[in-house]
Design a protein around this motif. Sequence first.
Motif, PDB file in Angstrom:
ATOM      1  N   ALA A   4     -43.355 -20.341  -6.650  1.00  0.00           N
ATOM      2  CA  ALA A   4     -42.295 -19.404  -6.736  1.00  0.00           C
ATOM      3  C   ALA A   4     -41.007 -19.020  -7.239  1.00  0.00           C
ATOM      4  CB  ALA A   4     -42.233 -18.252  -5.797  1.00  0.00           C
ATOM      5  N   THR A   5     -40.791 -18.388  -7.807  1.00  0.00           N
ATOM      6  CA  THR A   5     -38.828 -17.707  -7.935  1.00  0.00           C
ATOM      7  C   THR A   5     -38.345 -17.373  -7.116  1.00  0.00           C
ATOM      8  OG1 THR A   5     -39.482 -15.612  -9.427  1.00  0.00           O
ATOM      9  CG2 THR A   5     -39.980 -17.367 -10.548  1.00  0.00           C
TER      10      THR A   5
ATOM     11  N   GLN B  34     -38.926 -13.153  -6.992  1.00  0.00           N
ATOM     12  CA  GLN B  34     -40.277 -13.466  -6.780  1.00  0.00           C
ATOM     13  C   GLN B  34     -40.245 -13.282  -5.233  1.00  0.00           C
ATOM     14  OE1 GLN B  34     -43.083 -16.363  -7.683  1.00  0.00           O
ATOM     15  NE2 GLN B  34     -44.700 -14.842  -6.865  1.00  0.00           N
TER      16      GLN B  34
ATOM     17  N   HIS C 143     -37.947 -10.240  -4.235  1.00  0.00           N
ATOM     18  CA  HIS C 143     -39.605  -8.875  -4.288  1.00  0.00           C
ATOM     19  C   HIS C 143     -40.116  -9.092  -3.277  1.00  0.00           C
ATOM     20  CE1 HIS C 143     -41.118  -5.684  -5.947  1.00  0.00           C
ATOM     21  NE2 HIS C 143     -42.709  -6.359  -6.170  1.00  0.00           N
ATOM     22  N   LEU C 144     -40.979 -10.135  -2.955  1.00  0.00           N
ATOM     23  CA  LEU C 144     -41.883  -9.941  -1.565  1.00  0.00           C
ATOM     24  C   LEU C 144     -41.679 -10.201  -0.795  1.00  0.00           C
ATOM     25  CD1 LEU C 144     -44.023 -12.910  -2.315  1.00  0.00           C
ATOM     26  CD2 LEU C 144     -44.822 -10.719  -3.102  1.00  0.00           C
TER      27      LEU C 144
ATOM     28  N   PRO D 109     -35.639  -7.024  -3.600  1.00  0.00           N
ATOM     29  CA  PRO D 109     -35.751  -7.436  -5.297  1.00  0.00           C
ATOM     30  C   PRO D 109     -34.188  -8.295  -5.871  1.00  0.00           C
ATOM     31  CG  PRO D 109     -35.580  -4.346  -5.131  1.00  0.00           C
ATOM     32  CD  PRO D 109     -35.960  -5.579  -3.401  1.00  0.00           C
TER      33      PRO D 109
ATOM     34  N   ARG E 203     -35.493 -18.679 -12.175  1.00  0.00           N
ATOM     35  CA  ARG E 203     -37.147 -17.744 -13.432  1.00  0.00           C
ATOM     36  C   ARG E 203     -37.406 -18.562 -14.370  1.00  0.00           C
ATOM     37  NH1 ARG E 203     -34.044 -14.851 -17.447  1.00  0.00           N
ATOM     38  NH2 ARG E 203     -32.005 -15.891 -17.590  1.00  0.00           N
TER      39      ARG E 203
ATOM     40  N   GLN F 182     -47.256 -20.756 -11.238  1.00  0.00           N
ATOM     41  CA  GLN F 182     -46.854 -19.714 -10.028  1.00  0.00           C
ATOM     42  C   GLN F 182     -47.928 -19.149  -9.348  1.00  0.00           C
ATOM     43  OE1 GLN F 182     -44.341 -16.768 -12.397  1.00  0.00           O
ATOM     44  NE2 GLN F 182     -43.354 -16.073 -10.883  1.00  0.00           N
TER      45      GLN F 182
ATOM     46  N   ASP G  24     -49.263 -16.551  -6.647  1.00  0.00           N
ATOM     47  CA  ASP G  24     -49.989 -15.458  -6.648  1.00  0.00           C
ATOM     48  C   ASP G  24     -49.849 -15.099  -5.215  1.00  0.00           C
ATOM     49  OD1 ASP G  24     -51.117 -13.229  -6.639  1.00  0.00           O
ATOM     50  OD2 ASP G  24     -52.777 -12.823  -8.284  1.00  0.00           O
TER      51      ASP G  24
END
Length: 105
Positions: free
Chosen positions: A22-23, A26, A29-30, A34, A60, A99, A101
């Motif tokens: 994961a970045t 990311q 954001h999760l 963000p 990223r 990446q 999900d």
Amino acid sequence: MRGETFAAFREIVRRIPAGKVATYGQIAHLAGRPRCARAVGCAMAGCQDSSVPCHRVVDRLGGTKAAFDLYAPGTQRALLEAEGTVFRPDGTVDLARCQWDPLEG
């Protein structure tokens, strides 16, 4: 606030399966933060909890960070490759293939 935020980042990172990444953005954001990608980096750099697979967090563009190379150059990449993470010829993680999900698991 910082302690709760860092704890949220660590909980999310614990969910990243082997072979996936994961970045920083990311993760932020999760966690509902963000604009806090750099804070994710700070949280991962200072994490001493072996249950948090910090090596699965990349920038990223899929780049690894020297902060993980405490024992030898390329440590983060070696850990990721051992888990089956695919790298592109330029040395970055192939985010299209690897990446994470969170909706898939």
